[in-house]
Motif scaffolding. Structure first.
Motif, PDB file in Angstrom:
ATOM      1  N   VAL A  20      -4.912   2.654  -5.435  1.00  0.00           N
ATOM      2  CA  VAL A  20      -4.712   3.147  -4.193  1.00  0.00           C
ATOM      3  C   VAL A  20      -3.492   4.779  -3.885  1.00  0.00           C
ATOM      4  O   VAL A  20      -2.631   4.834  -4.941  1.00  0.00           O
ATOM      5  N   TRP A  66      -7.361  -7.046  -0.416  1.00  0.00           N
ATOM      6  CA  TRP A  66      -7.168  -7.693  -1.694  1.00  0.00           C
ATOM      7  C   TRP A  66      -5.999  -7.164  -2.626  1.00  0.00           C
ATOM      8  O   TRP A  66      -5.353  -8.284  -3.439  1.00  0.00           O
ATOM      9  N   LEU A  67      -5.134  -6.371  -2.649  1.00  0.00           N
ATOM     10  CA  LEU A  67      -4.257  -5.527  -3.571  1.00  0.00           C
ATOM     11  C   LEU A  67      -2.883  -6.421  -3.010  1.00  0.00           C
ATOM     12  O   LEU A  67      -2.911  -6.980  -2.070  1.00  0.00           O
ATOM     13  N   ASP A 117     -10.178  -1.941   2.607  1.00  0.00           N
ATOM     14  CA  ASP A 117     -11.078  -1.411   1.090  1.00  0.00           C
ATOM     15  C   ASP A 117      -9.751  -1.860   0.328  1.00  0.00           C
ATOM     16  O   ASP A 117      -9.926  -1.954  -1.191  1.00  0.00           O
ATOM     17  N   HIS A 118      -8.238  -2.530   0.447  1.00  0.00           N
ATOM     18  CA  HIS A 118      -7.226  -2.733   0.269  1.00  0.00           C
ATOM     19  C   HIS A 118      -6.657  -3.503  -0.029  1.00  0.00           C
ATOM     20  O   HIS A 118      -5.648  -4.265   0.197  1.00  0.00           O
ATOM     21  N   ASP A 138       2.431   1.994  -3.373  1.00  0.00           N
ATOM     22  CA  ASP A 138       1.270   2.269  -4.445  1.00  0.00           C
ATOM     23  C   ASP A 138       1.245   3.858  -4.349  1.00  0.00           C
ATOM     24  O   ASP A 138       0.818   4.273  -4.830  1.00  0.00           O
ATOM     25  N   CYS A 139       0.973   4.349  -2.885  1.00  0.00           N
ATOM     26  CA  CYS A 139       0.984   5.934  -2.395  1.00  0.00           C
ATOM     27  C   CYS A 139       2.365   6.276  -2.951  1.00  0.00           C
ATOM     28  O   CYS A 139       1.817   7.555  -3.958  1.00  0.00           O
ATOM     29  N   GLY A 184     -10.084   1.509  -7.905  1.00  0.00           N
ATOM     30  CA  GLY A 184      -9.188   0.835  -6.800  1.00  0.00           C
ATOM     31  C   GLY A 184      -8.608   0.581  -6.903  1.00  0.00           C
ATOM     32  O   GLY A 184      -7.662   0.403  -5.665  1.00  0.00           O
ATOM     33  N   THR A 201      -8.194   1.334   5.105  1.00  0.00           N
ATOM     34  CA  THR A 201      -7.179   0.373   4.312  1.00  0.00           C
ATOM     35  C   THR A 201      -8.373  -1.123   4.352  1.00  0.00           C
ATOM     36  O   THR A 201      -7.438  -1.369   3.416  1.00  0.00           O
ATOM     37  N   ILE A 250       0.981  -0.850  -0.245  1.00  0.00           N
ATOM     38  CA  ILE A 250      -0.051   0.118  -0.041  1.00  0.00           C
ATOM     39  C   ILE A 250       1.256   1.564   0.107  1.00  0.00           C
ATOM     40  O   ILE A 250       0.962   2.079  -0.368  1.00  0.00           O
TER      41      ILE A 250
END
Length: 344
Positions: free
Chosen positions: A124, A155-156, A152-153, A105-106, A122, A150, A102
């Motif tokens: 991030v 599954w990342l 919702d993430h 990705d940010c 979806g 977090t 995560i």
């Protein structure tokens, strides 16, 4: 359904047109069909795994954005950096690796989209987690934990190329179509050279990355020690007379002791970053360096001063002992104020 390779490669071509400075890296990635990845993922050997159903349902424009996102993980060495952070901070388990994914990705997504690349569903974004844009993965890791923000993430999964943790679907170093370490370095070098040659077409984060690729981190402790030794022991005319060691000309003047010229040791000001992104262990390391600087100038602690600084410079502290220096701060970062205070 089999992987729609034609659609996937058309998306890669569109990604190269939208981000021409990444074209060398995009075409170095080898696509591999996999039904075990949620969307698309990469491994550290520059293979890109794609879920056929995801490719079927995603427009070509969004697939192009995903291509750019995944190759960015590899160019910025997120797998190697994640491994280093895990060792240094003692982070273990898949939950911490998800947090690294995560954070990575940010770092990428704050300026990856737009200009022909729509933001994938979806994705991030730092703003979605209440974080500022423009920071590095290591900085973001200190600013959030897994929780409601977090959920919702969960599954990342961008693969081992994003967080360093090997996956069951990875083909490994001996699998087909992987790049060797030398080939990976060559790709990074060519991309960095392309960015520095035409800096106007790349975002600031990519220009910063390219500068670091051409000018890798240096062994700063050795360089600092060498600079101090040169300042203390360098040749040149003295600026004051001392009787600690008589002049050699005293032998020519019987009954008189002549002073000798000696250089005054340099006055050293140390600016210590005390912003909120600096860990306690790093501050302790800084104090050890201050003590070493004091020894390098001959133990003259009166010649060493310390300026704690985050976004503003604290008062100047004369060094009595390293452990007694109050390192106040904890805010943002602007070391210009510290340099100004040190020079004054």
């Amino acid at each position: 359904r089999p992987l729609d390779l034609g659609k996937l490669l058309a998306a890669r071509l569109q990604a190269a047109r939208a981000r021409p400075y990444l074209a060398t890296a995009l075409f170095a990635l080898h696509p591999v069909a996999s039904r075990r990845v949620p969307t698309m993922a990469v491994d550290r050997h520059w293979r890109c795994y794609a879920f056929p159903a995801f490719v079927d349902r995603t427009p070509v424009e969004e697939l192009a954005a995903v291509w750019v996102h995944e190759v960015s993980h590899l160019l910025r060495d997120h797998h190697g950096r994640s491994d280093r952070v895990a060792r240094e901070r003692g982070l273990t388990g898949p939950g911490e690796r998800l947090r690294m994914n995560i954070a990575a990705d940010c770092e990428i997504n704050d300026d990856a989209f737009g200009d022909g690349l729509p933001c994938p569903e979806g994705a991030v974004l730092p703003a979605g987690l209440g974080l500022p844009p423009g920071e590095l993965m290591e900085d973001y890791l200190r600013q959030f934990r897994l929780g409601p923000a977090t959920r919702d993430h969960v599954w990342l999964d961008c693969g081992s190329g994003a967080d360093g943790l090997e996956r069951a679907w990875d083909l490994g170093p001996d699998g087909a179509h992987g790049l060797s370490e030398q080939e990976r370095d060559a790709v990074r070098f060519r991309v960095a050279r392309g960015i520095t040659a035409r800096p106007g077409s790349a975002p600031r984060s990519w220009r910063r990355w390219a500068e670091e690729a051409f000018h890798p981190p240096q062994p700063w402790r050795e360089l600092l020690g060498a600079a101090l030794r040169a300042a203390v022991t360098g040749s040149g005319a003295g600026d004051d007379y001392r009787y600690g060691r008589p002049a050699r000309r005293s032998a020519a003047v019987p009954g008189a002791v002549l002073p000798s010229l000696r250089r005054t040791p340099p006055r050293v000001a140390v600016v210590i970053d005390t912003s909120g992104s600096v860990a306690d262990a790093e501050l302790g390391s800084a104090l050890l360096e201050v003590a070493a600087i004091s020894r390098a100038v001959g133990g003259r602690r009166d010649l060493v001063s310390v300026v704690p600084c985050d976004a503003a410079a604290d008062r100047v502290h004369r060094m009595c002992r390293a452990g007694g220096i109050p390192l106040t701060g904890g805010g943002g970062t602007d070391l210009r104020a510290g340099f100004t205070r040190a020079l004054s």
